[in-house]
Design an enzyme around this catalytic site. Structure first.
Site, PDB file in Angstrom:
ATOM      1  N   HIS A 378      29.933  28.843  24.537  1.00  0.00           N
ATOM      2  CA  HIS A 378      30.595  29.670  25.447  1.00  0.00           C
ATOM      3  C   HIS A 378      29.870  29.692  26.919  1.00  0.00           C
ATOM      4  CE1 HIS A 378      33.475  32.445  23.768  1.00  0.00           C
ATOM      5  NE2 HIS A 378      32.856  32.207  22.653  1.00  0.00           N
ATOM      6  N   LYS A 569      33.601  41.641  37.480  1.00  0.00           N
ATOM      7  CA  LYS A 569      33.152  40.779  36.293  1.00  0.00           C
ATOM      8  C   LYS A 569      31.619  41.222  36.215  1.00  0.00           C
ATOM      9  CE  LYS A 569      34.668  37.420  38.691  1.00  0.00           C
ATOM     10  NZ  LYS A 569      35.131  36.533  37.469  1.00  0.00           N
ATOM     11  N   ARG A 570      30.845  40.766  35.067  1.00  0.00           N
ATOM     12  CA  ARG A 570      29.477  41.193  35.346  1.00  0.00           C
ATOM     13  C   ARG A 570      28.849  40.487  36.412  1.00  0.00           C
ATOM     14  NH1 ARG A 570      27.018  43.058  30.103  1.00  0.00           N
ATOM     15  NH2 ARG A 570      24.945  42.450  31.375  1.00  0.00           N
ATOM     16  N   LYS A 575      28.175  33.861  39.464  1.00  0.00           N
ATOM     17  CA  LYS A 575      29.412  34.247  39.789  1.00  0.00           C
ATOM     18  C   LYS A 575      29.598  34.473  41.329  1.00  0.00           C
ATOM     19  CE  LYS A 575      29.946  36.324  35.084  1.00  0.00           C
ATOM     20  NZ  LYS A 575      31.364  35.811  34.591  1.00  0.00           N
ATOM     21  N   THR A 677      38.256  34.979  31.927  1.00  0.00           N
ATOM     22  CA  THR A 677      39.534  35.792  31.211  1.00  0.00           C
ATOM     23  C   THR A 677      39.890  36.658  31.981  1.00  0.00           C
ATOM     24  OG1 THR A 677      38.129  36.885  30.054  1.00  0.00           O
ATOM     25  CG2 THR A 677      39.269  34.848  28.933  1.00  0.00           C
ATOM     26  N   LYS A 681      44.066  37.641  33.639  1.00  0.00           N
ATOM     27  CA  LYS A 681      44.665  39.142  33.451  1.00  0.00           C
ATOM     28  C   LYS A 681      45.335  39.320  34.674  1.00  0.00           C
ATOM     29  CE  LYS A 681      41.469  40.203  29.891  1.00  0.00           C
ATOM     30  NZ  LYS A 681      40.000  40.499  29.763  1.00  0.00           N
TER      31      LYS A 681
END
Length: 855
Positions: A378, A569-570, A575, A677, A681
């Site tokens: 992952h 998101k986290r 990110k 993911t 969405k």
């Protein structure tokens, strides 16, 4: 224009939510009143909204039970190959509405609750999220369970029933503060404890070697108590099981020892054993090598493997005569998928069972083990890879360490045979990392012990093959695969966006819910003016509804006609929430420089949790909130720009914000986000994406056409090139005046006047050790955002691009992902067979089979 329908009215219209018959409504009302009376022991005079929620949950659960029992009975009789999905995280969210949808009961329940004078949405809001996950990996497991049930696979999710899930995030004075998530406080109506299947798990002790083989002795025992949660497929009467283990001390715990004198203390010490399932570790993409975490990993693995073997032996295949041949068929009857390396101890544990207990020869046991396991990787971030100190494993699991050494020895012998005198290669490929403290590389253990290894998006699987595990891929290229992640369209469209789901159903029929590739039919509607208007209208209604929610919950007033620019998101440096923050500051400065110039109004919404020990991530949250405070209170800005930090982002909040989003931010440095993911969405729910060529963004652009996403910034090759020549942040700061201005404001305390050097750590990181190169993509990002604003001014052109995106989202259903796992890795075929519902008699031939079932 006609008055917009209320949610209540719209739900009544939606056929994909089940037919409403007077009998079913009357039956649901009877069930509701019965549970209120007999289960909750209340009447309507004293019942609280929570009582009503529980009464409804138990009523809906009643409709699952018959299907659940019948499904498990069917599996016992047909004895298909079983799929076991092992994960330390299952981020399930709420269960009530998803269950109603998958059973086709939503409309009947809505009507029943309405007739009882109650408000369905109010009841749904009472349910706690099952937050047994951190983010992508845990939510993926939940989507996969939904798809496996919908595809009729005999699948089981196995994990830990954490007493406390992911912490609740509170923002106090701009800082993240964690609170314990006591999600079981009021009880969980969806689970059923199964004490009759309680199993022992051993820790510590020592190994004795005798002529009969190795024996692990003098261990401490902890009991694993299973709790089962039903997992319904979509309208196919299949109900699979998620089995989560809870730790219990044995009754003689600490009492068989000599300290009989302190009976009270011995009983209090039971907590030590039961702490194993107390709390979810809150790290996303970060390895914390703590003893309790290793205990959790082995606990779930040891309990699950005993359960798998018990079920295998009870099945028709397992009950052959000779012990030696019993396990020959094991890999034909059992597939175990390892969700990252967290359950990697399953590999030495199965070897221990086969060799030490079942007395199989090593080579036979190893062949069975390899054919049984498959491993999903992952992440490629080095700090996330699990590397357990040998000393810790030796103390906690001495026999497993010996087995790992033996696996490694045979593995290295093989490598040395293939590549004589290549000492470097042996070192790179060893399961044991020497140097400093000796550590076990769990990813290497998984690769060596599995017959299939997969990444979770094309670009990620390439990186896995050509960079991270290149030596292993050179050895066995056929072992490495790609399985691009997906999301369940039941939760992420039908449940969270009924307006859009119904609009699509009116255009292309209802079958797309089980076959999302049918969304391509929407390409024919891209020039249909009425459809364009309807899509825009649904989005606008979702935005108004979300704005109302935010006003109620957080007392902030939003402009629903502004662009909703969402980054949820986290919180992690890779990110690049910081890059978004720099863009906000840049927009703010542009408005202040020229307040009368046309500015496309935006509401920037950023949300996500930071791991409690991740200092930089917490500083990023504080910075976003500090910037928000300045921007939102500046009268020059007015309603042109608003910044919201979304507190306590979680599954149930994602279900609200995603349908209301115009612009989805997916801006990780190329080569760092394995898949993502959330990106899928947003695409399915009618948002446009601004993103880098990273993770599944690459395939989204491939499906929709790159011109229908806002792609910007360095590609992976550019990042590699920049690493080669050396990334110099200062260069960008010197060359880009708007970047310099923003950084100088952060540095000078413009956003923190009380504490001017508050953000020194952040600025210092950006200049001197930014592994994710925020400055290098800043200019391209800001330019790309200008293009976004320009398109947003043209509502029709924007909506046409939205429709093209929705039409291209079909690939990203987890149904497609699971079909690929089933065919390429597990070697099973999905089944369309609809098990008869509980109210219909079963086939006469089936009636004659024995009733005993293996749970």
């Amino acid at each position: 224009m006609s008055r917009p329908l209320s949610d209540q009215e719209r739900r009544k219209q939606i056929s994909i939510r089940g037919i409403v018959g007077a009998e079913s409504v009357a039956e649901l009302k009877r069930g509701f009143n019965r549970h209120l009376h007999f289960t909750l022991v209340k009447d309507r005079n004293v019942a609280t909204p929570r009582d009503y929620y529980f009464a409804l949950a138990h009523t809906v659960r009643d409709h699952l039970v018959g299907r659940w029992i019948r499904t498990q009975q069917y599996y016992y009789e047909k004895d298909p190959k079983r799929i076991y999905y092992l994960s330390l995280e299952f981020y399930m969210g709420r269960t009530l509405q998803n269950t109603m949808i998958n059973l086709g009961l939503q409309n009947a329940c809505d009507e029943a609750i309405y007739q009882l004078g109650l408000d369905m949405e109010e009841l749904e809001e009472i349910e706690e999220d099952a937050g047994l996950g951190n983010g992508g990996l845990g939510r993926l497991a939940a989507c996969f369970l939904d798809s496996m049930a919908t595809l009729g696979l005999a699948a089981y999710g196995y994990g830990i029933r954490y007493e406390y899930g992911i912490f609740n995030q509170k923002i106090r004075d701009g800082w993240q503060v964690e609170e314990a998530d006591d999600w079981l406080r009021h009880g969980n109506p969806w689970e059923k404890a199964r004490p009759e299947y309680m199993l022992p798990v051993h820790f510590y002790g020592r190994v004795e070697h005798a002529a009969t083989g190795a024996k692990w002795v003098d261990t401490q025992v902890v009991l694993a108590l299973p709790y089962d949660t039903p997992v319904p497929g979509y309208l196919n009467n299949t109900v699979n099981t998620m089995r989560l283990w809870s730790a219990r001390a044995p009754n003689d715990f600490n009492l068989r020892d000599f300290n009989v004198g302190d009976y009270i203390q011995a009983v209090l010490d039971r907590n030590l054993a039961e702490n194993i399932s107390r709390v979810l570790y809150p790290n996303d993409n970060f390895f914390e090598g703590k003893e309790l975490r290793l205990k959790q990993e082995y606990f779930v693995v040891a309990a699950t493997l005993q359960d798998i073997i018990r079920r295998f032996k009870a099945s028709k295949f397992g009950s052959t005569d000779s012990v030696r041949t019993v396990f020959d068929s094991f890999p034909d009857q059992v597939a175990i998928q390892l969700n990252d390396t967290h359950p990697a101890m399953a590999i030495p544990e199965l070897m221990r069972i086969l060799v030490d207990i079942e007395k199989l020869p090593w080579n036979k046991a190893w062949d069975i083990t390899k054919r049984t396991f498959a491993y999903t990787n992952h992440t490629v971030l080095p700090e996330a890879l699990e590397r357990w100190p040998v000393d810790l494993v030796e103390k906690l699991l001495p026999r497993h360490l010996q087995i790992i050494y033996e696996i490694n020895q045979r593995h290295l012998d093989h490598i040395a045979f293939l590549f004589p005198n290549d000492v470097d290669r042996l070192q790179r490929m060893s399961l044991i990392e020497e140097g400093g403290t000796k550590r076990i590389n769990m990813a290497h253990l998984c690769i060596v012990g599995s017959h299939a290894v997969n990444g979770v998006a094309k670009i990620h699987s390439e990186i896995v093959k050509t960079q991270v595990f290149q030596d292993f891929a050179a050895l066995e290229p056929e072992k490495f695969q790609n399985k691009t992640n997906g999301i369940t369209p039941r939760r992420w469209l039908l449940l969270c966006n009924p307006g859009l789901a119904e609009l699509i159903a009116e255009k292309i029929g209802e079958d797309y819910v089980r076959d999302l590739s049918q969304l391509t039919k929407l390409h024919e509607c891209v020039d249909d003016d009425l459809f364009i208007r309807e899509v825009a209208k649904v989005k606008q209604e979702n935005k108004v509804k979300f704005a109302l929610y935010l006003e109620k919950e957080y007392k902030v007033k939003l402009n629903p006609s502004s662009m909703f620019d969402v980054h949820v998101k986290r919180i992690h440096e890779y990110k690049r929430q910081l890059m978004n923050c720099l863009h906000i500051i840049t927009m703010y400065n542009r408005i202040r420089r020229d307040p009368v110039k046309l500015f496309v109004p935006r509401t920037v919404i950023i949300g996500g949790k930071a791991a409690p020990g991740y200092h930089m991530a917490k500083m990023i949250i504080k910075l976003i909130n500090a910037v928000a405070q300045v921007v939102n209170s500046d009268p020059l800005v007015g309603s042109k720009l608003k910044v919201i930090f979304l507190e306590n982002y979680r599954v149930s909040l994602a279900e609200k914000v995603i349908p209301a989003t115009d612009l989805s931010e997916q801006i990780s440095t190329a080569g760092t986000e394995a898949s993502g993911t959330g990106n899928m969405k947003f695409m399915l729910n009618g948002a446009l994406t601004i993103g880098t060529m990273d993770g599944a963004n690459v395939e989204m652009a491939e499906e929709a056409g790159e011109e229908n996403l806002f792609i910007f910034g360095m590609r992976m090759e550019d990042v590699t090139e920049l690493d080669r020549e050396g990334y110099d942040a200062q260069k960008y700061y010197d060359q880009l005046p708007e970047l310099k201005e923003a950084i100088d404001q952060i540095k000078s305390g413009f956003f923190s006047p009380e504490e001017p050097d508050l953000f020194n750590d952040v600025v210092n990181m950006l200049f001197h050790h930014d592994r994710f190169k925020v400055f290098a993509d800043y200019e391209a990002y800001v330019r790309c955002q200008e293009k976004v604003s320009e398109l947003y001014l043209n509502s029709k052109a924007w909506t046409k691009m939205v429709i093209r995106n929705i039409a291209a989202a079909g690939k990203f259903s987890s149904d497609r992902t699971i079909k690929e796992y089933a065919r390429d890795i597990w070697h099973v075929e999905p089944s369309n067979l609809k098990i008869p519902p509980p109210n219909e008699p079963r086939d006469a031939a089936e009636q004659s089979t024995p009733n005993g079932t293996a749970a």
